[in-house]
Write a protein that holds these residues in place. Sequence first.
Motif, PDB file in Angstrom:
ATOM      1  N   ALA A 189     -17.771  38.620  29.993  1.00 42.15           N
ATOM      2  CA  ALA A 189     -17.593  38.231  31.401  1.00 42.15           C
ATOM      3  C   ALA A 189     -16.699  39.225  32.132  1.00 42.15           C
ATOM      4  O   ALA A 189     -16.941  39.551  33.302  1.00 42.15           O
ATOM      5  N   LEU A 190     -15.665  39.712  31.474  1.00 44.70           N
ATOM      6  CA  LEU A 190     -14.788  40.695  32.101  1.00 44.70           C
ATOM      7  C   LEU A 190     -15.517  42.014  32.344  1.00 44.70           C
ATOM      8  O   LEU A 190     -15.309  42.658  33.372  1.00 44.70           O
ATOM      9  N   PHE A 191     -16.370  42.420  31.401  1.00 53.67           N
ATOM     10  CA  PHE A 191     -17.171  43.624  31.613  1.00 53.67           C
ATOM     11  C   PHE A 191     -18.133  43.440  32.784  1.00 53.67           C
ATOM     12  O   PHE A 191     -18.332  44.357  33.586  1.00 53.67           O
ATOM     13  N   ALA A 192     -18.730  42.256  32.891  1.00 48.59           N
ATOM     14  CA  ALA A 192     -19.640  41.993  34.006  1.00 48.59           C
ATOM     15  C   ALA A 192     -18.887  42.008  35.331  1.00 48.59           C
ATOM     16  O   ALA A 192     -19.389  42.531  36.332  1.00 48.59           O
ATOM     17  N   ALA A 193     -17.686  41.453  35.332  1.00 46.86           N
ATOM     18  CA  ALA A 193     -16.879  41.459  36.555  1.00 46.86           C
ATOM     19  C   ALA A 193     -16.479  42.884  36.926  1.00 46.86           C
ATOM     20  O   ALA A 193     -16.441  43.245  38.110  1.00 46.86           O
TER      21      ALA A 193
ATOM     22  N   ARG B 134     -10.777  49.415  36.152  1.00 46.91           N
ATOM     23  CA  ARG B 134     -10.268  49.891  34.858  1.00 46.91           C
ATOM     24  C   ARG B 134      -9.501  48.796  34.124  1.00 46.91           C
ATOM     25  O   ARG B 134      -9.606  48.660  32.910  1.00 46.91           O
ATOM     26  N   LEU B 135      -8.713  48.018  34.862  1.00 42.36           N
ATOM     27  CA  LEU B 135      -7.954  46.922  34.259  1.00 42.36           C
ATOM     28  C   LEU B 135      -8.892  45.875  33.676  1.00 42.36           C
ATOM     29  O   LEU B 135      -8.687  45.405  32.548  1.00 42.36           O
ATOM     30  N   LEU B 136      -9.936  45.511  34.408  1.00 48.74           N
ATOM     31  CA  LEU B 136     -10.907  44.541  33.898  1.00 48.74           C
ATOM     32  C   LEU B 136     -11.628  45.074  32.665  1.00 48.74           C
ATOM     33  O   LEU B 136     -11.868  44.329  31.710  1.00 48.74           O
ATOM     34  N   GLU B 137     -11.959  46.357  32.678  1.00 46.60           N
ATOM     35  CA  GLU B 137     -12.605  46.952  31.504  1.00 46.60           C
ATOM     36  C   GLU B 137     -11.680  46.962  30.299  1.00 46.60           C
ATOM     37  O   GLU B 137     -12.096  46.675  29.175  1.00 46.60           O
ATOM     38  N   PHE B 138     -10.409  47.287  30.534  1.00 44.45           N
ATOM     39  CA  PHE B 138      -9.437  47.299  29.436  1.00 44.45           C
ATOM     40  C   PHE B 138      -9.248  45.900  28.864  1.00 44.45           C
ATOM     41  O   PHE B 138      -9.245  45.715  27.647  1.00 44.45           O
ATOM     42  N   LEU B 139      -9.091  44.899  29.730  1.00 37.64           N
ATOM     43  CA  LEU B 139      -8.921  43.526  29.259  1.00 37.64           C
ATOM     44  C   LEU B 139     -10.173  43.031  28.545  1.00 37.64           C
ATOM     45  O   LEU B 139     -10.082  42.303  27.547  1.00 37.64           O
ATOM     46  N   GLY B 140     -11.349  43.430  29.035  1.00 37.82           N
ATOM     47  CA  GLY B 140     -12.598  43.082  28.360  1.00 37.82           C
ATOM     48  C   GLY B 140     -12.684  43.693  26.979  1.00 37.82           C
ATOM     49  O   GLY B 140     -13.069  43.030  26.013  1.00 37.82           O
TER      50      GLY B 140
END
Length: 66
Positions: free
Chosen positions: A55-59, A3-9
């Motif tokens: 890239a953040l969404f892919a991660a 969720r954090l990676l999606e939010f930052l993306g």
Amino acid sequence: MKRLLEFLGLLAVVQGVAGLVHEFTDWNWGVVQRLGLLDGYEVYASVALLVLGGALFAAAESRKSG
């Protein structure tokens, strides 16, 4: 963590789009044009934010749910 990676993306993509919209329409919103160190490089920084967001969404997709 996903969720954090999606939010930052999402945040990176929104700021990238805001920077490009500002450059082409002169709407005054977003953080890219407010950073003095990026004077003259706003378009490049906005495109970099879009790439970073992707890239953040892919991660985030590669992480397990939860």
